[in-house]
Each structure stands twice: as structure tokens, then as C-alpha cells.
Design a protein around this motif. Structure first.
Motif, PDB file in Angstrom:
ATOM      1  N   ALA A 117       0.831  -1.209   0.000  1.00  0.00           N
ATOM      2  CA  ALA A 117       0.000   0.000   0.000  1.00  0.00           C
ATOM      3  C   ALA A 117       0.865   1.259   0.000  1.00  0.00           C
ATOM      4  CB  ALA A 117      -0.942  -0.005   1.202  1.00  0.00           C
TER       5      ALA A 117
ATOM      6  N   GLN B 271      -3.540   7.824  -3.074  1.00  0.00           N
ATOM      7  CA  GLN B 271      -4.070   6.808  -2.172  1.00  0.00           C
ATOM      8  C   GLN B 271      -5.212   6.049  -2.844  1.00  0.00           C
ATOM      9  OE1 GLN B 271      -5.197   8.980   1.331  1.00  0.00           O
ATOM     10  NE2 GLN B 271      -3.097   9.259   1.993  1.00  0.00           N
ATOM     11  N   THR B 272      -6.013   6.740  -3.620  1.00  0.00           N
ATOM     12  CA  THR B 272      -7.138   6.106  -4.298  1.00  0.00           C
ATOM     13  C   THR B 272      -6.658   5.083  -5.321  1.00  0.00           C
ATOM     14  OG1 THR B 272      -8.470   8.093  -3.983  1.00  0.00           O
ATOM     15  CG2 THR B 272      -9.206   6.546  -5.672  1.00  0.00           C
TER      16      THR B 272
ATOM     17  N   ALA C   6      -5.318   2.071  -3.538  1.00  0.00           N
ATOM     18  CA  ALA C   6      -6.423   1.297  -2.962  1.00  0.00           C
ATOM     19  C   ALA C   6      -7.131   0.477  -4.024  1.00  0.00           C
ATOM     20  CB  ALA C   6      -7.412   2.234  -2.273  1.00  0.00           C
TER      21      ALA C   6
ATOM     22  N   ILE D  67      -8.630  -2.539  -1.750  1.00  0.00           N
ATOM     23  CA  ILE D  67      -8.914  -2.181  -0.358  1.00  0.00           C
ATOM     24  C   ILE D  67      -9.433  -0.747  -0.348  1.00  0.00           C
ATOM     25  CG2 ILE D  67      -7.245  -3.783   0.653  1.00  0.00           C
ATOM     26  CD1 ILE D  67      -5.287  -1.481   0.969  1.00  0.00           C
ATOM     27  N   SER D  68      -9.904  -0.284   0.796  1.00  0.00           N
ATOM     28  CA  SER D  68     -10.446   1.071   0.858  1.00  0.00           C
ATOM     29  C   SER D  68      -9.335   2.119   0.868  1.00  0.00           C
ATOM     30  CB  SER D  68     -11.324   1.235   2.098  1.00  0.00           C
ATOM     31  OG  SER D  68     -10.526   1.309   3.257  1.00  0.00           O
ATOM     32  N   GLN D  69      -9.697   3.296   0.392  1.00  0.00           N
ATOM     33  CA  GLN D  69      -8.759   4.406   0.390  1.00  0.00           C
ATOM     34  C   GLN D  69      -8.419   4.796   1.825  1.00  0.00           C
ATOM     35  OE1 GLN D  69      -9.617   7.903   1.155  1.00  0.00           O
ATOM     36  NE2 GLN D  69      -7.554   8.596   0.686  1.00  0.00           N
TER      37      GLN D  69
ATOM     38  N   SER E 231      -8.120   2.758   4.316  1.00  0.00           N
ATOM     39  CA  SER E 231      -7.114   1.798   4.794  1.00  0.00           C
ATOM     40  C   SER E 231      -5.727   2.182   4.313  1.00  0.00           C
ATOM     41  CB  SER E 231      -7.450   0.386   4.312  1.00  0.00           C
ATOM     42  OG  SER E 231      -8.635  -0.069   4.902  1.00  0.00           O
ATOM     43  N   VAL E 232      -5.654   2.595   3.065  1.00  0.00           N
ATOM     44  CA  VAL E 232      -4.358   3.007   2.514  1.00  0.00           C
ATOM     45  C   VAL E 232      -3.858   4.246   3.248  1.00  0.00           C
ATOM     46  CG1 VAL E 232      -3.176   3.896   0.466  1.00  0.00           C
ATOM     47  CG2 VAL E 232      -4.748   1.960   0.263  1.00  0.00           C
TER      48      VAL E 232
END
Length: 107
Positions: free
Chosen positions: A26, A36-37, A40, A45-47, A49-50
Motif C-alpha cells: 500500500a 491513495q485512491t 487502494a 482495499i479502501s482508500q 485503509s491506505v
């Protein structure tokens, strides 16, 4: 001039600090894309989380080695999110203007 770390050095540093492989992927994904998007989406995974993994990496590096190149790299990327995506975004805007609202070139 600041000497920055390579992706390989960053991976090694994060792994040596005990970060799991998914966190390392990540964080290096954010460094590679400045987004980050995008990281992710690539990792499914979710943004959020990143974002959390990225901030945890910065925090741990600040605690353990505040002068390391890897920390400087993460801070630089953190201050300049989405710089590599700016061109794509501008192209999409131009396509929308020409195509009357569509975000694809030939729609």
C-alpha cells in the motif's frame, strides 16, 4: 538537495520495522502513483485503509529513524498527492468539454 530513497530501499526499511507485506504494498503503491485512491483500487482495499497504513508508516519512521531518506520520501509524497494523476485528470476535463459531458474521448 535531499537524497531520496528508492522503492526497494523503502520496502526493505518498512519490512525491517515489522510492517506486513500488505502495508508495504500500500505504501509503495502510494509512492509509485502519488494517489491513495489509485493504490487502494489496485490492491482492492479502501482508500481509508491506505491512508491509515501510509500515516502509520510515517509515524513509525519518525519514531525510529527521523532522519532517514525513506521518511523524507513519504513526507514529500504526502505533501504532493495526485501530482502524477494531474495530467490524466486534465485530459478527462478536456474530453468532457469537447464531448458535451462524457468522460470518454469518443462518446
Amino acid at each position: 538537495m535531499v537524497s531520496l530513497s528508492s522503492e526497494t530501499q523503502l520496502r526493505r526499511k518498512l519490512l525491517s520495522l515489522g510492517f506486513p507485506e500488505n502495508t508495504v504494498r500500500a505504501v509503495t503503491g502510494v509512492v509509485r502513483t502519488t494517489s491513495q485512491t489509485a493504490a487502494a483500487e489496485a490492491l482492492d482495499i479502501s482508500q481509508g485503509s491506505v491512508r491509515h497504513m501510509f500515516s502509520q508508516a510515517i509515524k513509525k519512521l519518525e519514531e525510529t529513524d527521523p532522519t532517514c531518506n525513506e521518511l523524507q520520501l513519504l513526507k514529500l509524497v504526502g505533501r504532493n498527492y495526485n501530482q502524477l494523476r494531474a495530467i490524466e485528470t486534465q485530459q478527462r476535463w478536456e474530453w468532457k468539454k469537447r464531448a458535451g459531458g462524457s468522460d470518454r474521448p469518443n462518446s
